[in-house]
Design an enzyme around this catalytic site. Structure first.
Site, short mmCIF file in Angstrom:
data_model
loop_
_atom_site.label_atom_id
_atom_site.label_comp_id
_atom_site.label_asym_id
_atom_site.label_seq_id
_atom_site.Cartn_x
_atom_site.Cartn_y
_atom_site.Cartn_z
N HIS A 260 0.84 -1.21 0.00
CA HIS A 260 0.00 0.00 0.00
C HIS A 260 0.87 1.26 0.00
O HIS A 260 0.54 2.24 0.67
CB HIS A 260 -0.94 0.01 1.22
CG HIS A 260 -2.11 -0.90 1.06
ND1 HIS A 260 -3.17 -0.61 0.23
CD2 HIS A 260 -2.39 -2.11 1.59
CE1 HIS A 260 -4.05 -1.59 0.28
NE2 HIS A 260 -3.60 -2.53 1.08
N ASP A 323 -0.64 -4.30 6.02
CA ASP A 323 -1.63 -5.21 5.44
C ASP A 323 -1.40 -5.45 3.95
O ASP A 323 -0.75 -4.67 3.26
CB ASP A 323 -3.04 -4.64 5.64
CG ASP A 323 -3.17 -3.24 5.05
OD1 ASP A 323 -2.20 -2.46 5.15
OD2 ASP A 323 -4.23 -2.94 4.47
N GLU A 324 -1.92 -6.55 3.47
CA GLU A 324 -2.09 -6.85 2.05
C GLU A 324 -0.84 -6.64 1.19
O GLU A 324 -0.82 -5.82 0.28
CB GLU A 324 -3.23 -5.99 1.47
CG GLU A 324 -4.58 -6.31 2.09
CD GLU A 324 -5.72 -5.57 1.39
OE1 GLU A 324 -6.77 -6.18 1.17
OE2 GLU A 324 -5.55 -4.36 1.06
N VAL A 325 0.19 -7.42 1.47
CA VAL A 325 1.37 -7.42 0.59
C VAL A 325 1.27 -8.65 -0.29
O VAL A 325 1.18 -9.77 0.22
CB VAL A 325 2.67 -7.48 1.42
CG1 VAL A 325 3.88 -7.40 0.50
CG2 VAL A 325 2.69 -6.38 2.46
#
Lengths: 699, 699
Positions: A260, A323-325
């Site tokens: 992100h 988050d969210e890699v």
């Protein structure tokens, strides 16, 4: 005034009173206690305190500049809410209507778990607010404001005795200012709203793939290249922090990493794991770019940047995202692969843990406590960090069990368009957390409503946050047993009205948006479009993504019906409640039937007015599938209602046909990315048709 | 979508187009020219310019900082109005959609009669705005913004060629900030509105009996003792002047004297003709206190004060008031009487002229041109002064005839609640001015709408100013022949919508005020109260004064129905237009009859919903006489309409009875200080009943 009207009035008045009977946590009936969040302990008195132009407030005990400002703000709000003109802005305690006593100063930087308790006594002769710290004073002033209501004898606050304190010390609202930049004044009015419902943490999601929104003096290309010029200066940030502190709100900044983070790389591609060059993302979701955890320069940069931010933001906590890699840039970079091998890092989770540990050390070095999304909870990570649970409530209790403090956002994603009742049912101590031992439970600090900004901007963001966030605030503040949904909705709507006086636009935003769509059309058409806007809702969860013809971007205008409708339609909800009452009563009430009929007739007529607008406005064209579906669905409901009223039999085949048609209309509405929240109620009318009649028919 | 609906749509669409046919000054038909004020010369082209996210504007010619700011403001307004997201905030002329060329800088201090002309060419491939000075540029940008509208293919501006300049050089709005203090941000949004409709003078009525609203550093007791703490600092005033200049608006300050000056005497009683002590007036009207024209110290004080103000306000003109001196303090002061004798001053008019001449000399000495209310026009007064006509239009032409420049406010008192049409019919060149010779006519500089603030505050002031002041602005800007009332109302409503995007609250203010009255009542009751608010109007002229039980003061809350209703109800106006069309058509249209019937049914049902509210809210109690009168009057109109539709005969006695009842209901509504603007239309239905039937009946 005729006698018939007089009787009518009394009947309706009783109904009002009934609606106003709320119940507090311990189940006691608290008529007229129109407060949100409900206090932990309430004792109603008799009589009320008149509030007129002679009203005054005085502060005693500890002196604090923000209490002076709170006093002025209190009087301003009281003026706005009532229209009363107060001659005396301040007075001495011996003559004041409301005497406020604060024992101690609060901490110079607000801390998690600081005393926010207060007691409030209102009698017909005056009111006393007492708090240990100025934080409690701020909370109590808001309760007093909520108590003031119009009565047959002017404005008044009911006689009452309140002892109150929060259930959780961390009660937050997160606003994502990356996907759409949210101007400072919009943030400020939302802080006003937070204060009103006793929230105490503003979590500022300041960077993401779509924008880097903070001025860095040490690394200025972050905002210069990464924000389209839409960022907050350090002066503005300091201003907002003071504004928040005045309202008893902590400001926790978030810099999401290592994923992100595309916006960082536009100015500083050397931080990334790929070869670049990078551009600001206009779409959203999970993208490949990620920081390079194997490069010492990354940590040098972050050390300098986070050091600067640690000075700018006084709060003890600093959110590092996490988050969210998706790991794709790591997979395709041979240098990173070689590093992993040489350091015995087995997979991308391991690599992220390596990165995360380094960043946490930097944060700690700068005197802060790291907080991150639940991905950062990996074996061996320091017990000092706070886990922010978003993927599921289980990670909350898992963290607590392992000795980590944690807060819950799963279930409080207000961008998903859920009903207030659905959010209200989510409790940080619910689910697996209920089985924790007391010591573990204490590690659950609270929660945060999260306003992700893919589909909000300055214009409609208030409507996505309020009034539903007031309900979430009650979940965090009031005792766990506070669960009466009918009372909640009544008080939420009332709080919704009060919040508007603070400058929030969660109700007023809608008509101008509808008028923008309609252009300069005749009033009948504009009104029909407005009725449509009031009764429909955006599709829920992430369905808007899949229902669009082209992939959405942050450059798409947010000027269509789906942007203008409320996440939860109060008109639809009230209609559904009425239908429930109607179909479940054995003897159908003819007045209720007439009210439902009149509403359905209005709805059935909407589309005929909206259709011509589709010929003059491209923005209305987009809403036509939903408009047409809704009016036709209303026709079916009308037919069913009429058959119930007439006690006519209905062939099962017809019912089946109507049921199928209703389902098809819902699908049709999705073409406008809209949903028909009255559909379940329409179906109930269809189901109830042919199963017996109204009283008039059965007699 | 059914074919029936389709047909219906087309019919309604044609109606829309018909409504949008406006006519310009020279009578040419200008379909879609939804602009206010109408330009002096317009040639419609074919096609239109698409406005989407790729739209850009570029400025060429002379550089001026305020043009840069105007460009940013222009893009912001365009974003607000359309919701479009513009990626490029600025661009070079060769690529811009709109190219703006400004030949010369305007004067450092804006002057009366400076060139404000511009030409605007819009084609499907781009647009060009050209102006001699940046003032013209500001005007042209506003015209362009007004041209942008939603179409079936997105937002667009029609192809058009405009040559435009103002008819009068002095086009003002006066705001009285003394009776009720008006906060700076409210003034600013009204300056935004002024810019939108090309007004160029903000006349700031800064002092009166009820308050002295300017910070004086030399005589600080003026604001310290004379304002309840509600005044503008010099820094704020400078800020407002910059804000106004950015928008091409002059700021003319007014210090009303020798009467209307009680607020001065609270801090400086030695200026007065009486013995004091003085207190701020809470009531309004004409009071006895007046400055002492016989005391040299008065002029010394004024010389110092006006010198300070002459520096603070850059405009060439300084308004010295001069109205409504009752002379009682002069009569009862023996020293003043002795002075008059010794100076051969025959009466109070003479004494005022003596005072006025001294003050004018002071103003001139400080480099300014005095302007004053028409009382200051006495024989022998210097030809340099400007006469501000308020008592009657005759003084305007009389002044012009005698060689004085003059401006008109008589007929533009927007505090009196007149209809837009009534203000529209007043022309500075009308009445006796029509007979002036050209040289005299040139002395008539223009006019000012005057917002006296006895009954307005931050909350409802916008609704008293807008949208009616847009119509007055058109009177000042557009050719005299621009008089089509139907076109004016259509364009005024459209401009009303556009003005809201600037932050004005003339529409949005109402619902919160109604909700405040209603408290947390059921939606049906709140809606009924809102419908009532939309259809009623405050009593006109100064009748509110006489219809109250107690004398009004500035401490009275402005939170009642009379404060919440629009000065001119658009719903009522449209209903009246429909009734006119209905009763004058020989063959009654059944669709029209049905629409009228449905409206009357809704209105007749209002009171049954409002009555219960009167039991829960003191603020609603106050509106009950009007509510009850209105619903009963609607019943009578409904009966009359039904008899027309059924072609039934109606005995004259019944008509007489209905006529008397309607008149009585109007009187009853006055108890709420409200009037029933639909009453004339109701009467027309009564008059038309029994005189023939609808087509269906007569066939």
């Amino acid at each position: 005034m005729s006698h018939a009207l007089q009787k009518n009035s009394i009947a309706l008045f009783s109904l009002t009173l009934l609606l106003m009977v709320a119940t507090t946590a311990d189940g006691q009936s608290t008529t007229d206690l129109n407060v949100m969040p409900l206090p932990s302990k309430v004792q109603m008195g008799s009589g009320s305190l008149k509030i007129d132009g002679a009203f005054t407030v005085a502060f005693t005990g500890v002196k604090e500049v923000r209490l002076d400002r709170a006093g002025l703000r209190f009087m301003d709000t009281l003026h706005h809410r009532t229209g009363l003109v107060f001659v005396h802005r301040a007075t001495d305690p011996s003559h004041a209507t409301l005497v406020v006593t604060t024992d101690h100063e609060s901490k110079p930087v607000q801390e998690v778990g600081e005393d926010e308790s207060y007691s409030l006594e209102v009698s017909s002769s005056g009111a006393k607010l007492h708090a240990t710290t100025s934080l409690g004073t701020l909370r109590g002033l808001q309760t007093f404001l909520q108590l003031v209501a119009i009565t047959p004898n002017g404005f008044a606050a009911p006689a009452i005795s309140i002892q109150d304190q929060p259930r959780f010390p961390w009660r937050g609202l997160m606003i994502d200012v990356a996907r759409h930049f949210i101007p400072l004044d919009v943030l400020k009015r939302n802080l006003d709203g937070m204060e009103a419902v006793k929230l105490n943490v503003f979590h500022w999601h300041l960077s993401d793939n779509e924008g880097f929104r903070v001025e860095s003096k040490k690394s200025p290309k972050l905002q210069e290249e990464g924000s389209d010029g839409l960022f907050y200066t350090q002066e503005e940030i300091r201003e907002l922090i003071v504004y928040a502190r005045d309202r008893g709100i902590r400001v926790v900044p978030e810099f999401d990493m290592p994923g992100h983070s595309t916006a960082w790389f536009v100015g500083y591609p050397e931080l990334a794991s790929g070869s670049g060059p990078y551009q600001l993302e206009r779409k959203w979701g999970v993208f490949d770019p990620a920081m390079d955890p194997t490069n010492e320069k990354t940590y040098k940069f972050l050390n300098e940047f986070l050091g600067e931010m640690a000075k700018l933001f006084p709060d003890q906590y600093l959110h590092i995202g996490g988050d969210e890699v998706n790991g794709k840039e790591w997979d395709s970079n041979p240098k990173i692969q070689a590093f992993m091998k040489s350091h015995d890092i087995k997979n991308n989770e391991g690599l992220q843990a390596y990165f995360s540990q380094h960043v946490q050390e930097i944060v700690v070095k700068h005197g802060k406590t790291p907080i991150g999304w639940d991905e950062i909870l990996v074996p061996g990570v320091s017990k000092n960090i706070v886990i922010h649970s978003w993927r599921g409530a289980d990670s909350l209790s898992a963290a607590a069990k392992q000795g980590y403090r944690s807060i819950l956002s799963n279930g409080y994603y207000i961008d998903l368009g859920w009903s207030a009742a659905r959010h209200y049912a989510v409790d940080p101590m619910g689910g697996s957390a209920a089985n924790l031992v007391p010591e573990e439970k204490e590690r659950i600090l609270g929660g945060e409503a999260t306003m992700w900004s893919e589909y909000v901007n300055w214009e409609n963001i208030d409507s996505r946050i309020w009034p539903r966030t007031a309900v979430i605030a009650e979940r965090y503040w009031s005792p766990q047993s506070t669960t009466d949904v009918a009372s909640m909705y009544f008080r939420m709507e009332a709080e919704g009205s009060r919040l508007e006086w603070l400058g929030l636009t969660h109700r007023t935003y809608q008509r101008p948006m509808v008028e923008r769509m309609a252009g300069d059309a005749p009033a009948a058409q504009v009104n029909a479009l407005l009725w449509l806007a009031r009764v429909l809702e955006p599709v829920k969860d992430y369905n808007r993504e899949s229902l669009q013809n082209e992939e959405p971007t942050s450059l798409n205008p947010l000027n269509r019906m789906v942007d203008a409708v409320h996440p939860e339609s109060e008109v639809s909800r009230q209609f559904s409640v009425s239908v429930d009452q109607f179909v479940t009563s054995s003897c159908k009430d003819s007045a209720k039937a007439a009210a439902l009929r009149s509403q359905l007739l209005q709805w059935a007529a909407i589309d005929a007015q909206v259709q011509p607008l589709a010929h003059t406005s491209s923005l209305v064209q987009d809403a036509v599938p939903a408009s047409s579906a809704f009016s036709q669905a209303s026709e079916i409901a009308l037919t069913a209602l009429d058959r119930i009223n007439q006690g006519l039999p209905v062939p099962e085949a017809l019912k089946k046909q109507q049921t199928d048609a209703l389902a098809a209309f819902e699908t049709q509405a999705h073409k406008s990315q809209l949903t028909l929240p009255t559909l379940a109620a329409f179906q109930k009318l269809v189901d109830a048709s042919g199963t017996g009649g109204a009283c008039t028919a059965s007699k």
